[in-house]
Design a protein around this motif. Structure first.
Motif, mmCIF file in Angstrom:
data_model
loop_
_atom_site.group_PDB
_atom_site.id
_atom_site.type_symbol
_atom_site.label_atom_id
_atom_site.label_comp_id
_atom_site.label_asym_id
_atom_site.label_seq_id
_atom_site.Cartn_x
_atom_site.Cartn_y
_atom_site.Cartn_z
ATOM 1 N N THR A 3 66.902 39.437 -22.345
ATOM 2 C CA THR A 3 66.179 38.166 -22.317
ATOM 3 C C THR A 3 64.850 38.352 -23.021
ATOM 4 O OG1 THR A 3 65.171 38.711 -20.200
ATOM 5 C CG2 THR A 3 67.224 37.457 -20.138
ATOM 6 N N GLY A 35 64.498 44.165 -11.670
ATOM 7 C CA GLY A 35 63.861 42.848 -11.661
ATOM 8 C C GLY A 35 62.656 42.829 -12.595
ATOM 9 N N ASP A 57 63.915 38.444 -8.957
ATOM 10 C CA ASP A 57 65.179 39.150 -9.173
ATOM 11 C C ASP A 57 65.746 38.893 -10.565
ATOM 12 O OD1 ASP A 57 65.147 40.275 -6.639
ATOM 13 O OD2 ASP A 57 66.215 38.568 -5.758
ATOM 14 N N HIS A 58 65.493 37.700 -11.091
ATOM 15 C CA HIS A 58 66.065 37.310 -12.377
ATOM 16 C C HIS A 58 64.957 37.060 -13.402
ATOM 17 C CE1 HIS A 58 69.888 36.947 -10.379
ATOM 18 N NE2 HIS A 58 69.317 36.192 -9.461
ATOM 19 N N ILE A 60 64.883 35.118 -15.858
ATOM 20 C CA ILE A 60 64.748 33.692 -16.174
ATOM 21 C C ILE A 60 63.734 33.036 -15.235
ATOM 22 C CG2 ILE A 60 65.974 31.483 -16.193
ATOM 23 C CD1 ILE A 60 68.449 33.056 -17.132
ATOM 24 N N ASP A 61 63.761 33.435 -13.959
ATOM 25 C CA ASP A 61 62.802 32.896 -12.993
ATOM 26 C C ASP A 61 61.378 33.310 -13.355
ATOM 27 O OD1 ASP A 61 64.949 31.818 -11.617
ATOM 28 O OD2 ASP A 61 65.061 33.507 -10.204
ATOM 29 N N THR A 62 61.235 34.555 -13.799
ATOM 30 C CA THR A 62 59.911 35.055 -14.196
ATOM 31 C C THR A 62 59.391 34.287 -15.403
ATOM 32 O OG1 THR A 62 60.623 37.243 -13.461
ATOM 33 C CG2 THR A 62 58.597 37.140 -14.735
#
Length: 87
Positions: A3, A35, A57-58, A60-62
């Motif tokens: 990512t 993470g 954990d992901h 994308i969330d960060t």
């Protein structure tokens, strides 16, 4: 799957009439368990300031949290550190 990790940003908010000289830094760091962490540092320019680390954990969330924080700070008058020094 890789990512795209956003580059760290360093923002300043300077208002001489209100004696305000603040900085805000946001960066993304990997954790030991796969993470990512969102690292925020803020305070008065010239001080060490305060820090807060949020772990996700992901990635994308960060990235979503990073974008939300950057958008909020820019709406409140923070600009890139190189631009803040210009008159």
């Amino acid at each position: 799957m890789t990512t795209l990790v956003p580059d760290p940003i360093h923002l300043h908010r300077i208002d001489l009439d209100r004696n305000m000289r603040r900085f805000y830094e946001i960066s993304v760091q990997p954790t030991l368990f796969g993470g990512t962490s969102l690292v925020r540092t803020w305070g008065r320019i010239g001080t060490a300031g305060q820090s807060l680390v949020e772990t996700f954990d992901h990635p994308i969330d960060t990235t979503a949290a990073f974008a939300r924080l950057e958008r909020t700070k820019r709406r409140r008058g923070y600009r890139d550190a190189t631009q803040a020094a210009l008159p």
